[in-house]
Design an enzyme around this catalytic site. Structure first.
Site, PDB file in Angstrom:
ATOM      1  N   ASP A 371      46.464  43.532  51.196  1.00 17.62           N
ATOM      2  CA  ASP A 371      47.847  43.853  50.858  1.00 17.62           C
ATOM      3  C   ASP A 371      48.433  44.973  51.706  1.00 17.62           C
ATOM      4  O   ASP A 371      49.649  45.037  51.905  1.00 17.62           O
ATOM      5  CB  ASP A 371      47.958  44.199  49.372  1.00 17.62           C
ATOM      6  CG  ASP A 371      47.767  42.966  48.493  1.00 17.62           C
ATOM      7  OD1 ASP A 371      47.865  41.848  49.030  1.00 17.62           O
ATOM      8  OD2 ASP A 371      47.517  43.120  47.289  1.00 17.62           O
ATOM      9  N   GLY A 375      52.082  45.804  53.331  1.00 17.80           N
ATOM     10  CA  GLY A 375      52.639  47.017  52.749  1.00 17.80           C
ATOM     11  C   GLY A 375      52.547  47.033  51.245  1.00 17.80           C
ATOM     12  O   GLY A 375      53.279  46.312  50.564  1.00 17.80           O
ATOM     13  N   PHE A 379      56.494  47.277  48.515  1.00 22.79           N
ATOM     14  CA  PHE A 379      57.003  46.426  47.441  1.00 22.79           C
ATOM     15  C   PHE A 379      57.024  47.138  46.090  1.00 22.79           C
ATOM     16  O   PHE A 379      56.890  46.512  45.043  1.00 22.79           O
ATOM     17  CB  PHE A 379      56.181  45.144  47.372  1.00 22.79           C
ATOM     18  CG  PHE A 379      56.325  44.297  48.606  1.00 22.79           C
ATOM     19  CD1 PHE A 379      57.465  43.541  48.807  1.00 22.79           C
ATOM     20  CD2 PHE A 379      55.346  44.295  49.585  1.00 22.79           C
ATOM     21  CE1 PHE A 379      57.622  42.776  49.955  1.00 22.79           C
ATOM     22  CE2 PHE A 379      55.482  43.539  50.736  1.00 22.79           C
ATOM     23  CZ  PHE A 379      56.626  42.777  50.928  1.00 22.79           C
ATOM     24  N   TYR A 456      51.246  38.652  42.830  1.00 27.38           N
ATOM     25  CA  TYR A 456      50.672  39.642  41.914  1.00 27.38           C
ATOM     26  C   TYR A 456      51.510  40.912  41.833  1.00 27.38           C
ATOM     27  O   TYR A 456      52.090  41.372  42.815  1.00 27.38           O
ATOM     28  CB  TYR A 456      49.249  40.011  42.344  1.00 27.38           C
ATOM     29  CG  TYR A 456      48.204  39.172  41.655  1.00 27.38           C
ATOM     30  CD1 TYR A 456      47.881  39.381  40.317  1.00 27.38           C
ATOM     31  CD2 TYR A 456      47.558  38.138  42.324  1.00 27.38           C
ATOM     32  CE1 TYR A 456      46.933  38.603  39.673  1.00 27.38           C
ATOM     33  CE2 TYR A 456      46.609  37.352  41.686  1.00 27.38           C
ATOM     34  CZ  TYR A 456      46.303  37.588  40.363  1.00 27.38           C
ATOM     35  OH  TYR A 456      45.374  36.817  39.722  1.00 27.38           O
ATOM     36  N   HIS A 505      39.085  33.763  42.281  1.00 27.22           N
ATOM     37  CA  HIS A 505      39.288  34.775  43.318  1.00 27.22           C
ATOM     38  C   HIS A 505      38.778  36.123  42.837  1.00 27.22           C
ATOM     39  O   HIS A 505      38.584  36.352  41.643  1.00 27.22           O
ATOM     40  CB  HIS A 505      40.757  34.880  43.728  1.00 27.22           C
ATOM     41  CG  HIS A 505      41.687  35.211  42.604  1.00 27.22           C
ATOM     42  ND1 HIS A 505      42.124  34.271  41.695  1.00 27.22           N
ATOM     43  CD2 HIS A 505      42.268  36.381  42.233  1.00 27.22           C
ATOM     44  CE1 HIS A 505      42.937  34.835  40.821  1.00 27.22           C
ATOM     45  NE2 HIS A 505      43.033  36.126  41.124  1.00 27.22           N
ATOM     46  N   LEU A 515      37.685  65.206  47.205  1.00 30.66           N
ATOM     47  CA  LEU A 515      37.492  66.329  46.295  1.00 30.66           C
ATOM     48  C   LEU A 515      37.072  67.580  47.062  1.00 30.66           C
ATOM     49  O   LEU A 515      36.293  67.492  48.021  1.00 30.66           O
ATOM     50  CB  LEU A 515      36.416  65.996  45.258  1.00 30.66           C
ATOM     51  CG  LEU A 515      36.758  64.934  44.207  1.00 30.66           C
ATOM     52  CD1 LEU A 515      35.529  64.595  43.372  1.00 30.66           C
ATOM     53  CD2 LEU A 515      37.881  65.419  43.297  1.00 30.66           C
ATOM     54  N   GLU A 557      25.097  60.202  55.131  1.00 28.33           N
ATOM     55  CA  GLU A 557      26.102  59.197  54.778  1.00 28.33           C
ATOM     56  C   GLU A 557      25.466  57.851  54.424  1.00 28.33           C
ATOM     57  O   GLU A 557      25.936  57.163  53.512  1.00 28.33           O
ATOM     58  CB  GLU A 557      27.080  59.023  55.945  1.00 28.33           C
ATOM     59  CG  GLU A 557      27.983  60.231  56.143  1.00 28.33           C
ATOM     60  CD  GLU A 557      28.908  60.086  57.328  1.00 28.33           C
ATOM     61  OE1 GLU A 557      30.030  60.630  57.276  1.00 28.33           O
ATOM     62  OE2 GLU A 557      28.510  59.445  58.328  1.00 28.33           O
ATOM     63  N   GLU A 653      26.104  60.864  59.482  1.00 31.01           N
ATOM     64  CA  GLU A 653      26.227  62.318  59.536  1.00 31.01           C
ATOM     65  C   GLU A 653      25.676  62.969  58.272  1.00 31.01           C
ATOM     66  O   GLU A 653      25.604  62.350  57.201  1.00 31.01           O
ATOM     67  CB  GLU A 653      27.691  62.707  59.714  1.00 31.01           C
ATOM     68  CG  GLU A 653      28.260  62.349  61.072  1.00 31.01           C
ATOM     69  CD  GLU A 653      29.659  62.903  61.259  1.00 31.01           C
ATOM     70  OE1 GLU A 653      29.793  63.936  61.940  1.00 31.01           O
ATOM     71  OE2 GLU A 653      30.602  62.308  60.727  1.00 31.01           O
ATOM     72  N   HIS A 670      38.265  37.163  38.902  1.00 29.55           N
ATOM     73  CA  HIS A 670      39.271  36.443  38.126  1.00 29.55           C
ATOM     74  C   HIS A 670      39.030  34.940  38.240  1.00 29.55           C
ATOM     75  O   HIS A 670      39.167  34.362  39.319  1.00 29.55           O
ATOM     76  CB  HIS A 670      40.675  36.780  38.631  1.00 29.55           C
ATOM     77  CG  HIS A 670      41.761  36.336  37.705  1.00 29.55           C
ATOM     78  ND1 HIS A 670      43.087  36.633  37.915  1.00 29.55           N
ATOM     79  CD2 HIS A 670      41.724  35.629  36.543  1.00 29.55           C
ATOM     80  CE1 HIS A 670      43.819  36.123  36.939  1.00 29.55           C
ATOM     81  NE2 HIS A 670      43.015  35.507  36.108  1.00 29.55           N
TER      82      HIS A 670
END
Length: 757
Positions: A371, A375, A379, A456, A505, A515, A557, A653, A670
């Site tokens: 999405d 954008g 919307f 959606y 889907h 944080l 990581e 890292e 879903h």
């Protein structure tokens, strides 16, 4: 005389009775009867520091646009119907400042960072996309190409989003090359000469890098088009930036494939294809109420005034403060989140919303929607008072510039309100040894927007609790995407209407959680439990299985990239080396709630464009160059994505005593069912993450909230520690704003861009 007096009195009484009856029936507006509004203490005061994260104003968008147009060497157009072969100014958006510069300014240790904008230009004739940095705002004088700085390589033109101009050419192409040759089929199968058809497209557009081939599935012309497929799909190759080179590659009619329009026309006319026969059907997808409204549902209002304040892009609420913005691409985000004056998070933002579909028909078979590529924030339309948000919420307008000729205002597209969450935050009734009641209503601040992206509608909430916890969550509603029912369809979903399959889907949502716990030097801790077999001290020969705390620190990581398909510790913490009163590291816990489906296997070439979805939580060292987990360009270039999140982790890292970012993925599987008609419901369809203080404080900070209630036998009606006992003494009626709605202005249809046949 007495008779006259008696008659007059009788007449007066009768007139009084009639007048009272009439007056009772007249609906007078009742003046509000409210207690004097209390002044609620807010920790801190509004200041302009939050503006470092503020979205561009209408004037700033315009100044950036005009500056770019003055650069004659770029030969840029802002015409909405610019052809793919032109140089089109597609997007203007805020370019966030470097974190170190922003923190120095927020902490009063450095100058205010220069405000900059990102400008995306599609250079059709040259075959590439450029991102330009434009500065300083509001009066820009410089620009610089930052494409390779951000993505390490160039961006091919076929990675671009389909623009309004390209859609206009596509629909004209279909009219000329397809519809004009199939008039009989269209009339008999779909009653086409009386009613139009809507188009719904498959993404990604092809099967390999460089492709731009789109399956376009047709649906009945209705607002509920997404659940009304007609059984006709067309594959168009529009790779060339010149529409004269476009081709129809395949057609699908009633489950059968055809190589050309002429092939379908010939077989239809000869009767050698199973025909779809048009049948008028009710609009089972309409959201118009089927029952006459009888009364208004319960409403919430502020009896003693609002306990929060909004100024520019800053919100103050009791002990909380934060700055906010709404990116056209990624949507809602907040910055510099502080509780009791201490910064908890530098950034909390939506990154991506993705869906992967299954089907036997091509329009949905390969579909994987990203999405942010069209954008998410783009919307976020106007919110409806009393439905999308409480009637008395505070509403905020936003401006955007994405695939438009001028900046567009979206009224009331963000709402902010304090909300009774419907259950006590805490309570205890003591009936052993002592008698007392202590409790507190769970009242929290909600920061919300809703984005209607195709079929959606996603409701995005950031919720700020009086405990110091923050929740980021999403709920999905709107229409499911569907396909025409053919042989084999039922292995990919359930039938939800006549000839309609609701396609299985997944929904994956990615959040960025930056944080900063007591500073920038943090570690990543996990906690869980295990049962250990211990000897009882008072009965050494007897053993019992007893739960025991298990703690670990993950230092790199790759260790901290917690995949969905592996067992994950149940407690995940970003922690400081600073201790609370009891000797524990002060930390915040990431509590993810999700019902996500399976992730696309990593063996698939498309997977690296969505590699963030491998991980329930991934912890990385903060880098300004790793700003987002996805990209505007990933949707249309899956196979060579501009942003491959897995590369953030590949360098492995150290995350020990570093500035850490958590990338959190939630979602749900879903499997559409009949109750998804007409709309998917928000109940049970969503996911998110709660950021909870864990040994951060010495005790629960909400114990100091004025919302607490306490009484013992004999003091039940005392107002001193029980404000609930005083409500009846100060009844209040709300003073509500008049209902208005402007959300249809600025839509594609209102600009005259809908497809008319």
């Amino acid at each position: 005389m007495n008779s006259l007096v008696k008659c007059a009195l009788v007449f007066f009484v009768l007139v009084s009775i009639v007048l009272n009856i009439v007056l009772i029936g007249i609906p007078f507006s009742r003046a509000p009867k409210c207690a004097a509004q209390r002044v609620h203490p807010l920790l801190g005061k509004h200041d302009d520091h939050s503006l470092v994260f503020a979205d561009l104003t209408k004037e700033e968008y315009t100044q950036v646009q005009q500056y770019m147009l003055r650069q004659k060497d770029l030969d840029i157009s802002t015409n909405l119907l610019t052809k793919p072969s032109g140089n089109y100014l597609f997007l203007i958006d805020l370019s966030l400042p470097k974190k170190a510069d922003a923190l120095a300014y927020l902490n009063d240790k450095g100058p205010k960072p220069v405000k900059e904008a990102t400008v995306v230009v599609f250079h059709g004739a040259q075959g590439y996309i450029k991102e330009n940095l434009v500065w300083p705002l509001p009066n820009p004088t410089h620009h610089r190409d930052v494409t390779t700085d951000r993505y390490k390589e160039g961006l091919p033109i076929n990675a671009r989003t389909v623009t309004v101009g390209e859609y206009a050419l596509l629909f004209r192409f279909l009219d000329v090359e397809v519809f004009s040759h199939l008039k009989k089929l269209l009339k008999e199968s779909f009653n086409y000469d009386d009613k139009r058809l809507n188009a719904f497209e498959q993404m990604p557009r092809g099967v390999r890098s460089g492709d731009r081939q789109t399956w376009i599935a047709f649906h009945r012309y209705a607002s509920s088009m997404y659940i009304q497929p007609v059984g006709f799909e067309v594959l168009v190759d529009h790779k060339s930036v010149n529409a004269s080179d476009w081709e129809v590659k395949r057609l699908l009619y009633n489950g059968a494939y055809f190589h050309t329009v002429a092939d379908l026309q010939k077989k239809y006319d000869s009767g050698s294809v199973k025909k779809i026969v048009y049948k008028e059907s009710p609009d089972y997808g309409s959201l118009k109420p089927r029952t006459k409204p009888l009364q208004v549902a319960p409403q919430q209002f502020y009896m003693e005034g609002k306990r929060f304040s909004v100024n520019h892009n800053q919100v103050l609420y009791l002990d909380w403060s934060f700055a906010f913005g709404l990116s056209s691409l990624t949507g809602m985000r907040v910055f510099d989140v502080r509780f009791k004056g201490e910064r908890i998070a530098y950034e909390l933002s939506v990154q991506e919303a993705m869906s992967v579909y299954g089907s036997v028909t091509p329009g949905m078979m390969l579909t994987k929607f990203f999405d942010s590529s069209i954008g998410i924030g783009r919307f976020a339309h106007e919110l409806v008072r009393g439905v999308d948000c409480p009637y008395a919420a505070t509403y905020v307008d936003t401006y955007r510039y994405i695939d438009v000729p001028v900046p567009v205002r979206f009224r009331n597209s963000i709402c902010i309100f304090e909300h009774n969450m419907g259950q006590p935050l805490r309570r205890h009734f003591a009936d052993f040894f002592h008698n007392s009641y202590g409790g507190m209503v769970n009242s929290a601040l909600v920061f919300r927007t809703i984005t209607a992206i195709g079929s959606y509608d996603y409701m995005w909430d950031f919720i700020f609790y009086q405990t110091g916890a923050v929740e980021a969550k999403v709920h999905a509603t709107g229409y499911i995407s569907s396909s025409y029912l053919v042989n084999g369809s039922m292995t990919h979903g359930h039938q939800v209407a006549e000839n309609v399959l609701g396609n299985i889907h997944t929904h994956f949502i990615n959040f960025k959680v930056d944080l900063n716990i007591q500073g920038l030097q943090n570690v990543f801790h996990t906690k869980d439990m295990k049962f250990v077999n211990v000897s009882l001290p008072w009965m050494p020969d007897h053993y019992a299985m007893v739960p025991q705390l298990v703690e670990n620190q993950l230092k790199t990581e790759q260790e901290a990239a917690l995949r969905y398909n592996t067992k994950t510790p149940r407690y995940l913490h970003i922690a400081s080396d600073k201790l609370n009163r009891w000797g524990h590291k002060r930390s915040y816990r990431l509590q993810v709630y999700s019902f996500a489906g399976d992730h696309l296997p990593e063996s698939q070439a498309e997977e690296k464009a969505m590699s963030w979805a491998r991980y329930k939580v991934a912890i990385t060292k903060h880098r300004d160059s790793e700003q987002t987990s996805s990209s505007l360009y990933n949707q249309n270039n899956f196979w060579s994505p501009a942003v491959d999140f897995s590369k953030y982790i590949a360098d492995n890292e150290s995350i020990e005593n570093e500035d850490l970012v958590a990338w959190v993925t939630a979602g749900f599987l879903h499997i559409p069912h009949s109750e998804d008609i007409p709309n998917t419901l928000t109940v049970g369809n969503g996911g998110g993450v709660v950021l909870r203080p864990h040994n951060y404080f010495d005790e629960d900070p909400s114990i100091n909230s004025p919302d607490g209630v306490y009484f013992v036998p004999g003091s039940e009606t005392s107002c001193g520690t029980n404000r609930m006992a005083c409500l009846a003494k100060g009844p209040c009626s709300p003073v509500l704003e008049p209902f208005t709605y402007h959300g249809f202005y600025g839509t594609v249809k209102s600009q005259g861009c809908q497809w008319k046949n």
